[in-house]
Design an enzyme around this catalytic site. Structure first.
Site, mmCIF file in Angstrom:
data_model
loop_
_atom_site.group_PDB
_atom_site.id
_atom_site.type_symbol
_atom_site.label_atom_id
_atom_site.label_comp_id
_atom_site.label_asym_id
_atom_site.label_seq_id
_atom_site.Cartn_x
_atom_site.Cartn_y
_atom_site.Cartn_z
ATOM 1 N N GLU A 184 59.088 33.629 35.291
ATOM 2 C CA GLU A 184 58.900 32.759 34.133
ATOM 3 C C GLU A 184 59.556 33.319 32.874
ATOM 4 O O GLU A 184 60.225 32.593 32.141
ATOM 5 C CB GLU A 184 57.399 32.563 33.853
ATOM 6 C CG GLU A 184 56.662 31.783 34.912
ATOM 7 C CD GLU A 184 55.152 31.798 34.721
ATOM 8 O OE1 GLU A 184 54.466 31.203 35.567
ATOM 9 O OE2 GLU A 184 54.645 32.398 33.742
ATOM 10 N N ARG B 298 42.559 32.961 31.257
ATOM 11 C CA ARG B 298 42.579 34.421 31.178
ATOM 12 C C ARG B 298 41.527 34.979 32.116
ATOM 13 O O ARG B 298 40.407 34.480 32.164
ATOM 14 C CB ARG B 298 42.303 34.884 29.755
ATOM 15 C CG ARG B 298 43.408 34.479 28.814
ATOM 16 C CD ARG B 298 43.162 35.011 27.438
ATOM 17 N NE ARG B 298 44.334 34.727 26.627
ATOM 18 C CZ ARG B 298 44.437 35.062 25.364
ATOM 19 N NH1 ARG B 298 43.462 35.692 24.759
ATOM 20 N NH2 ARG B 298 45.526 34.777 24.692
#
EC number: 3.6.1.52
Length: 180
Positions: free
Chosen positions: A69, A10
């Site tokens: 994705e 992240r």
């Protein structure tokens, strides 16, 4: 700043907001039908495809990767609609417009987690998103209010991080439509 989680990293901006990117994926340049995907947490709910940016990744590249994705589509990346802030979740999401040019039959999230995708008229998508993901509904509201190529208004330019346009739910109601 970065934080590591199993199988994902992240990234955060200077103010501690998670850096995210997403695309409003349209069937055509008329921008009247948008592709939504099922939520990984709540498979009966629909969301705009998007996710966290990887280290050193540009927002546009992250947005294209995420829709590939999550939605199994490729396309032509268009304008930056804006940078949307979610104060509750401490996210800042760069939202782009993408015109779909290729739809994959099987894609990463359909195979791995059974994610679904579906085309919605923009008005219907807003209604669906308002219940579960009101921040995502704001993306489409902003598009309708001033950034659609069909209405003759100018588009929002891509801005460098230090001059970024931030939109929060509290801010949109008082802004003139030219900047919403």
């Amino acid at each position: 700043m970065m934080k590591f989680k199993p199988n994902q990293t992240r990234t955060y901006d200077r103010e501690g907001f998670k850096k995210r990117a997403a695309c409003l994926c349209f069937r055509s340049e008329q921008e009247d039908e948008v592709l939504l995907v099922s939520s990984s947490r709540y498979p009966d709910q629909w969301i705009v495809p998007g996710g966290g940016m990887e280290p050193e990744e540009e927002p546009g590249g992250a947005a294209v990767r995420e829709v590939y994705e999550e939605a199994g589509v490729k396309g032509k990346l268009g304008r930056l609609l804006g940078i949307f802030e979610n104060q509750d979740r401490k996210h800042r999401t760069y939202v782009y417009v993408l015109t779909v040019t290729e739809i994959l039959e099987d894609w990463e999230d359909s195979v791995n987690i059974g994610r679904k995708r579906e085309w919605f008229k923009v008005e219907d998508a807003i209604k669906v998103l308002q219940c579960h993901k009101p921040v995502h509904a704001e993306y489409l509201e902003k598009l309708k209010l001033g950034c659609s190529p069909a209405n003759g208004n100018s588009t929002v330019p891509s801005l460098p991080d230090n001059n970024a346009l931030f939109v929060t739910a509290a801010q949109t109601s008082g802004l003139p439509s030219s900047v919403r």
